[in-house]
Write a protein that holds these residues in place. Structure first.
Motif, PDB file in Angstrom:
ATOM      1  N   PRO A  37       0.833  -1.203   0.000  1.00 23.76           N
ATOM      2  CA  PRO A  37       0.000   0.000   0.000  1.00 23.76           C
ATOM      3  C   PRO A  37       0.878   1.268   0.000  1.00 23.76           C
ATOM      4  O   PRO A  37       2.029   1.211   0.395  1.00 23.76           O
ATOM      5  CB  PRO A  37      -0.783  -0.119   1.312  1.00 23.76           C
ATOM      6  CG  PRO A  37       0.071  -0.942   2.201  1.00 23.76           C
ATOM      7  CD  PRO A  37       0.832  -1.874   1.295  1.00 23.76           C
ATOM      8  N   ARG A  38       0.313   2.367  -0.502  1.00 25.76           N
ATOM      9  CA  ARG A  38      -1.076   2.447  -0.899  1.00 25.76           C
ATOM     10  C   ARG A  38      -1.270   2.008  -2.363  1.00 25.76           C
ATOM     11  O   ARG A  38      -2.215   1.335  -2.713  1.00 25.76           O
ATOM     12  CB  ARG A  38      -1.590   3.882  -0.741  1.00 25.76           C
ATOM     13  CG  ARG A  38      -1.595   4.416   0.689  1.00 25.76           C
ATOM     14  CD  ARG A  38      -2.241   5.817   0.692  1.00 25.76           C
ATOM     15  NE  ARG A  38      -2.316   6.438   1.998  1.00 25.76           N
ATOM     16  CZ  ARG A  38      -1.446   7.353   2.435  1.00 25.76           C
ATOM     17  NH1 ARG A  38      -0.425   7.721   1.664  1.00 25.76           N
ATOM     18  NH2 ARG A  38      -1.579   7.897   3.638  1.00 25.76           N
ATOM     19  N   GLY A  39      -0.380   2.469  -3.254  1.00 27.58           N
ATOM     20  CA  GLY A  39      -0.614   2.338  -4.687  1.00 27.58           C
ATOM     21  C   GLY A  39      -0.754   0.934  -5.210  1.00 27.58           C
ATOM     22  O   GLY A  39      -1.392   0.711  -6.240  1.00 27.58           O
ATOM     23  N   GLY A  40      -0.162  -0.048  -4.512  1.00 30.26           N
ATOM     24  CA  GLY A  40      -0.235  -1.414  -5.008  1.00 30.26           C
ATOM     25  C   GLY A  40      -1.569  -2.089  -4.790  1.00 30.26           C
ATOM     26  O   GLY A  40      -1.837  -3.145  -5.395  1.00 30.26           O
ATOM     27  N   VAL A  41      -2.441  -1.507  -3.960  1.00 30.21           N
ATOM     28  CA  VAL A  41      -3.683  -2.201  -3.602  1.00 30.21           C
ATOM     29  C   VAL A  41      -4.623  -2.397  -4.791  1.00 30.21           C
ATOM     30  O   VAL A  41      -5.071  -3.521  -5.044  1.00 30.21           O
ATOM     31  CB  VAL A  41      -4.386  -1.490  -2.425  1.00 30.21           C
ATOM     32  CG1 VAL A  41      -5.742  -2.130  -2.141  1.00 30.21           C
ATOM     33  CG2 VAL A  41      -3.508  -1.549  -1.177  1.00 30.21           C
ATOM     34  N   PRO A  42      -4.976  -1.356  -5.569  1.00 32.09           N
ATOM     35  CA  PRO A  42      -5.877  -1.608  -6.702  1.00 32.09           C
ATOM     36  C   PRO A  42      -5.262  -2.483  -7.784  1.00 32.09           C
ATOM     37  O   PRO A  42      -5.982  -3.200  -8.488  1.00 32.09           O
ATOM     38  CB  PRO A  42      -6.198  -0.200  -7.230  1.00 32.09           C
ATOM     39  CG  PRO A  42      -5.164   0.692  -6.660  1.00 32.09           C
ATOM     40  CD  PRO A  42      -4.716   0.073  -5.380  1.00 32.09           C
ATOM     41  N   GLU A 208      -8.705   6.330   2.701  1.00 28.88           N
ATOM     42  CA  GLU A 208     -10.097   5.951   2.429  1.00 28.88           C
ATOM     43  C   GLU A 208     -10.217   5.163   1.133  1.00 28.88           C
ATOM     44  O   GLU A 208     -10.998   4.200   1.054  1.00 28.88           O
ATOM     45  CB  GLU A 208     -10.969   7.203   2.378  1.00 28.88           C
ATOM     46  CG  GLU A 208     -11.190   7.889   3.719  1.00 28.88           C
ATOM     47  CD  GLU A 208      -9.940   8.594   4.242  1.00 28.88           C
ATOM     48  OE1 GLU A 208      -9.851   8.779   5.477  1.00 28.88           O
ATOM     49  OE2 GLU A 208      -9.054   8.947   3.428  1.00 28.88           O
ATOM     50  N   GLU A 209      -9.448   5.518   0.121  1.00 28.06           N
ATOM     51  CA  GLU A 209      -9.487   4.769  -1.139  1.00 28.06           C
ATOM     52  C   GLU A 209      -8.924   3.364  -0.967  1.00 28.06           C
ATOM     53  O   GLU A 209      -9.428   2.409  -1.580  1.00 28.06           O
ATOM     54  CB  GLU A 209      -8.717   5.532  -2.219  1.00 28.06           C
ATOM     55  CG  GLU A 209      -9.430   6.762  -2.749  1.00 28.06           C
ATOM     56  CD  GLU A 209      -8.580   7.520  -3.746  1.00 28.06           C
ATOM     57  OE1 GLU A 209      -8.961   7.577  -4.926  1.00 28.06           O
ATOM     58  OE2 GLU A 209      -7.533   8.060  -3.342  1.00 28.06           O
ATOM     59  N   VAL A 210      -7.886   3.232  -0.171  1.00 26.86           N
ATOM     60  CA  VAL A 210      -7.314   1.907   0.091  1.00 26.86           C
ATOM     61  C   VAL A 210      -8.336   1.027   0.801  1.00 26.86           C
ATOM     62  O   VAL A 210      -8.564  -0.128   0.418  1.00 26.86           O
ATOM     63  CB  VAL A 210      -6.025   2.029   0.921  1.00 26.86           C
ATOM     64  CG1 VAL A 210      -5.551   0.648   1.380  1.00 26.86           C
ATOM     65  CG2 VAL A 210      -4.936   2.710   0.116  1.00 26.86           C
ATOM     66  N   ILE A 211      -8.956   1.565   1.835  1.00 30.53           N
ATOM     67  CA  ILE A 211      -9.963   0.815   2.587  1.00 30.53           C
ATOM     68  C   ILE A 211     -11.117   0.412   1.678  1.00 30.53           C
ATOM     69  O   ILE A 211     -11.604  -0.729   1.723  1.00 30.53           O
ATOM     70  CB  ILE A 211     -10.461   1.654   3.784  1.00 30.53           C
ATOM     71  CG1 ILE A 211      -9.321   1.855   4.786  1.00 30.53           C
ATOM     72  CG2 ILE A 211     -11.652   0.985   4.458  1.00 30.53           C
ATOM     73  CD1 ILE A 211      -9.575   2.946   5.801  1.00 30.53           C
ATOM     74  N   ALA A 212     -11.559   1.344   0.825  1.00 31.65           N
ATOM     75  CA  ALA A 212     -12.659   1.061  -0.092  1.00 31.65           C
ATOM     76  C   ALA A 212     -12.272  -0.012  -1.109  1.00 31.65           C
ATOM     77  O   ALA A 212     -13.088  -0.871  -1.467  1.00 31.65           O
ATOM     78  CB  ALA A 212     -13.090   2.330  -0.810  1.00 31.65           C
ATOM     79  N   SER A 213     -11.028   0.016  -1.573  1.00 32.26           N
ATOM     80  CA  SER A 213     -10.559  -0.971  -2.541  1.00 32.26           C
ATOM     81  C   SER A 213     -10.540  -2.369  -1.936  1.00 32.26           C
ATOM     82  O   SER A 213     -10.958  -3.350  -2.572  1.00 32.26           O
ATOM     83  CB  SER A 213      -9.158  -0.592  -3.036  1.00 32.26           C
ATOM     84  OG  SER A 213      -8.717  -1.473  -4.034  1.00 32.26           O
TER      85      SER A 213
END
Length: 225
Positions: A37-42, A208-213
């Protein structure tokens, strides 16, 4: 793998779908996908979906050089015994002291704990022991964070390590092949000015975007997440 200095992914999700095809072709046995994270999550969510694998995080923080926080001296990854990996040539070139590195290590471990509390509340970690651990990031520059993650997962008993990234320079990939059993890269960039140059949308993800992903992946996969 293909070579291109002009290829640009629309966003991390598109990069993940392209990367997933290459990872799936390896036929990984009993895989677990670990995002940086963060960028690797999606990116990792798309790889995990293609493999029908659990998605987890490996929490790593870069240790920046004195006065040059974007230049990686190394990285630290959490665990019972936190793994620290240093780029010796950069440490020497910047003159970073042991005291500076020790203070940075403590600071980054505190940020790791903050992220763990935000991202993984109520979620049990996936044990990599005896399984194929697929480590995914949205791109590699020096590879310090990925190297720390791979070493930590090897120490935790992963049977096979796969490093998967949409883009990286060839010299970084060459160095990383000594850390992973397999490396998968969609774009091996001979001319490399930074990861963001290979994306049309490379905005910095929020917590928040990481959690949502992560939540969206679990809903998408149901009981297989």
């Amino acid at each position: 793998m293909f070579r291109s200095d002009l290829t640009r992914f629309a966003d991390r999700a598109e990069a993940g779908r392209l990367l997933a095809e290459r990872v799936k072709a390896l036929g990984p046995r009993d895989p677990v996908v670990y995002a940086l994270p963060r960028g690797g999550v999606p990116v990792a969510a798309e790889v995990a979906a293609a493999l029908g694998a659990p998605l987890d995080l490996v929490l790593v923080r870069k240790i920046g050089a004195p006065g040059q926080p974007e230049l990686a001296l190394g990285a630290v990854v959490d665990g019972d015994a936190p793994e620290v990996v240093l780029n010796a040539d950069i440490v020497a070139a910047t003159g970073a002291s042991e005291a500076f590195i020790a203070a940075a290590r403590l600071r980054e471990l505190a940020e790791i704990e903050r992220r763990r509390a935000r991202y993984l509340t109520g979620l049990a970690p996936v044990d990599p022991r005896g399984r194929t651990a697929v480590v995914v990031d949205d791109g590699l520059a020096t590879g310090a964070s990925a190297r720390a993650a791979l070493r930590a997962l090897r120490r935790r008993g992963a049977a096979r390590l796969v490093l998967a990234t949409p883009v990286a320079p060839p010299e970084t990939l060459k160095a990383m092949r000594g850390e992973a059993d397999d490396t998968v890269c969609a774009v091996e960039a001979e001319v490399f000015f930074g990861i963001g140059a290979f994306y049309r949308d490379f905005h910095q993800l929020t917590d928040e975007e990481v959690i949502a992903s992560i939540a969206a992946y679990r809903e998408r996969m149901g009981s297989n997440a």
